[in-house]
Write a protein that holds these residues in place. Structure first.
Motif, PDB file in Angstrom:
ATOM      1  N   ALA A 211       0.833  -1.206   0.000  1.00 26.25           N
ATOM      2  CA  ALA A 211       0.000   0.000   0.000  1.00 26.25           C
ATOM      3  C   ALA A 211       0.869   1.259   0.000  1.00 26.25           C
ATOM      4  CB  ALA A 211      -0.925  -0.001   1.217  1.00 26.25           C
ATOM      5  N   LEU A 212       1.952   1.237   0.780  1.00 24.50           N
ATOM      6  CA  LEU A 212       2.850   2.391   0.817  1.00 24.50           C
ATOM      7  C   LEU A 212       3.499   2.618  -0.542  1.00 24.50           C
ATOM      8  CD1 LEU A 212       4.579   1.847   4.287  1.00 24.50           C
ATOM      9  CD2 LEU A 212       3.037   3.710   3.669  1.00 24.50           C
ATOM     10  N   LEU A 213       3.890   1.543  -1.207  1.00 27.87           N
ATOM     11  CA  LEU A 213       4.499   1.678  -2.536  1.00 27.87           C
ATOM     12  C   LEU A 213       3.511   2.287  -3.526  1.00 27.87           C
ATOM     13  CD1 LEU A 213       6.794   1.179  -4.512  1.00 27.87           C
ATOM     14  CD2 LEU A 213       5.941  -1.166  -4.818  1.00 27.87           C
ATOM     15  N   VAL A 214       2.274   1.801  -3.513  1.00 26.39           N
ATOM     16  CA  VAL A 214       1.255   2.338  -4.419  1.00 26.39           C
ATOM     17  C   VAL A 214       1.005   3.813  -4.125  1.00 26.39           C
ATOM     18  CG1 VAL A 214      -1.179   2.209  -5.060  1.00 26.39           C
ATOM     19  CG2 VAL A 214       0.149   0.113  -4.817  1.00 26.39           C
ATOM     20  N   LEU A 215       0.912   4.160  -2.840  1.00 29.71           N
ATOM     21  CA  LEU A 215       0.669   5.556  -2.476  1.00 29.71           C
ATOM     22  C   LEU A 215       1.834   6.445  -2.880  1.00 29.71           C
ATOM     23  CD1 LEU A 215      -0.988   5.122   1.040  1.00 29.71           C
ATOM     24  CD2 LEU A 215      -2.085   5.926  -1.059  1.00 29.71           C
ATOM     25  N   PHE A 216       3.049   5.938  -2.744  1.00 31.91           N
ATOM     26  CA  PHE A 216       4.215   6.706  -3.186  1.00 31.91           C
ATOM     27  C   PHE A 216       4.122   7.006  -4.679  1.00 31.91           C
ATOM     28  CE2 PHE A 216       7.048   6.030   0.550  1.00 31.91           C
ATOM     29  CZ  PHE A 216       7.591   7.300   0.583  1.00 31.91           C
ATOM     30  N   VAL A 217       3.792   5.995  -5.474  1.00 29.82           N
ATOM     31  CA  VAL A 217       3.683   6.186  -6.922  1.00 29.82           C
ATOM     32  C   VAL A 217       2.586   7.200  -7.244  1.00 29.82           C
ATOM     33  CG1 VAL A 217       3.107   5.060  -9.102  1.00 29.82           C
ATOM     34  CG2 VAL A 217       4.580   3.893  -7.441  1.00 29.82           C
ATOM     35  N   VAL A 218       1.432   7.078  -6.583  1.00 32.91           N
ATOM     36  CA  VAL A 218       0.313   7.994  -6.821  1.00 32.91           C
ATOM     37  C   VAL A 218       0.712   9.425  -6.483  1.00 32.91           C
ATOM     38  CG1 VAL A 218      -2.001   8.637  -6.055  1.00 32.91           C
ATOM     39  CG2 VAL A 218      -1.467   6.243  -6.511  1.00 32.91           C
ATOM     40  N   LEU A 219       1.376   9.605  -5.334  1.00 33.14           N
ATOM     41  CA  LEU A 219       1.767  10.958  -4.921  1.00 33.14           C
ATOM     42  C   LEU A 219       2.842  11.537  -5.841  1.00 33.14           C
ATOM     43  CD1 LEU A 219       1.816  10.682  -1.018  1.00 33.14           C
ATOM     44  CD2 LEU A 219       0.167  11.880  -2.457  1.00 33.14           C
ATOM     45  N   ILE A 220       3.755  10.696  -6.302  1.00 33.69           N
ATOM     46  CA  ILE A 220       4.778  11.185  -7.242  1.00 33.69           C
ATOM     47  C   ILE A 220       4.124  11.665  -8.528  1.00 33.69           C
ATOM     48  CG2 ILE A 220       6.696  10.467  -8.717  1.00 33.69           C
ATOM     49  CD1 ILE A 220       7.621   8.665  -6.407  1.00 33.69           C
TER      50      ILE A 220
END
Length: 262
Positions: A211-220
């Motif tokens: 979930a953290l990885l997905v959120l990082f990609v979304v925020l980037i």
């Protein structure tokens, strides 16, 4: 044949990931090319709508979760009463029926605890979203009072579920009002229950990492289109760092070289 199917499955998964990555790249390229002009009005509208809607969602979540947890607690107590814990089974069929009712009661208590835990997280989330709106006066006092009422209700339900579970398993120790509740409860579990807790913890860690990885990609991606500030990335980074270091610390601690007996 089995190995071939496994290879084909991996190939299909790789192709799927590749196609999704290409689609994400296309979306990022289009969004950057538009300069975020289409997203800014949408985000502004969302920011203006969320604080007011969060109050309604917080209250609605509190009511629904409380009713659901009470229903599960009541259903579990009915199963526990039907199990007749104070009576010794007279034959194998009676013992099997009693064990099944105990499992049914325990399962309902577990579902109730899940509902209450979700209620706490959602109420905190909605309260935080509301706080971003910066309301004041009597409305703020009312919202804060509702927030505390929901969480005190959740705490009371957690205590009731724990006490009901201890009726099924008298060897269990701990109170939700005690800061060391989780440690005391874990210490009172047998080896099979501890193995289950460890497996659940590992599963949760993997889910959070993804979930953290997905959120990082979304925020980037979002940061390339509109200014979102450094706070979201810092929060995710701190959470991910804490999770990673705590896991590695525990692994190193458990993997210490054993002391030789003198």
């Amino acid at each position: 044949m089995k190995q071939k199917n496994k290879t084909n499955h991996r190939l299909l998964r790789f192709v799927g990931i590749l196609l999704i990555s290409m689609l994400v790249g296309l979306i990022v390229g289009v969004a950057v090319g538009m300069g975020g002009e289409a997203l800014v009005p949408l985000l502004d509208t969302l920011a203006g709508w969320l604080p007011g809607a969060s109050i309604v969602l917080m209250v609605l979540t509190g009511v629904v979760c409380t009713v659901a947890a009470l229903a599960l607690l009541t259903a579990g107590k009915r199963q526990a009463a039907a199990a007749r814990l104070d009576e010794e089974p007279t034959d194998e069929d009676a013992q099997a029926a009693q064990e099944d009712r105990i499992w049914q009661a325990d399962h309902r208590y577990g579902l109730g605890m899940t509902v209450v835990s979700a209620e706490v997280v959602l109420s905190l989330t909605f309260f935080g979203l509301w706080a971003q709106g910066g309301a004041g006066g009597l409305v703020s006092l009312l919202v804060v009072a509702l927030f505390f009422a929901i969480n005190f209700s959740a705490l009371a339900l957690q205590g009731a579920l724990v006490r009901a579970t201890r009726v099924l398993y008298p060897e269990k120790q701990g109170s939700v009002l005690d800061p060391k509740f989780q440690k005391e409860w874990f210490d009172s579990c047998d080896e099979a229950e501890r193995q289950m807790i460890w497996q659940c913890g590992y599963t949760a860690m993997r889910a959070v990492s993804r979930a953290l990885l997905v959120l990082f990609v979304v925020l980037i991606i979002l940061g390339l289109v509109v200014p979102i500030g450094p706070v979201p990335m810092l929060v995710l980074g701190v959470l991910w760092l804490v999770q990673t270091l705590s896991y590695q610390r525990a692994a190193l601690k458990l993997g210490r070289k054993p002391k030789h007996a003198e």
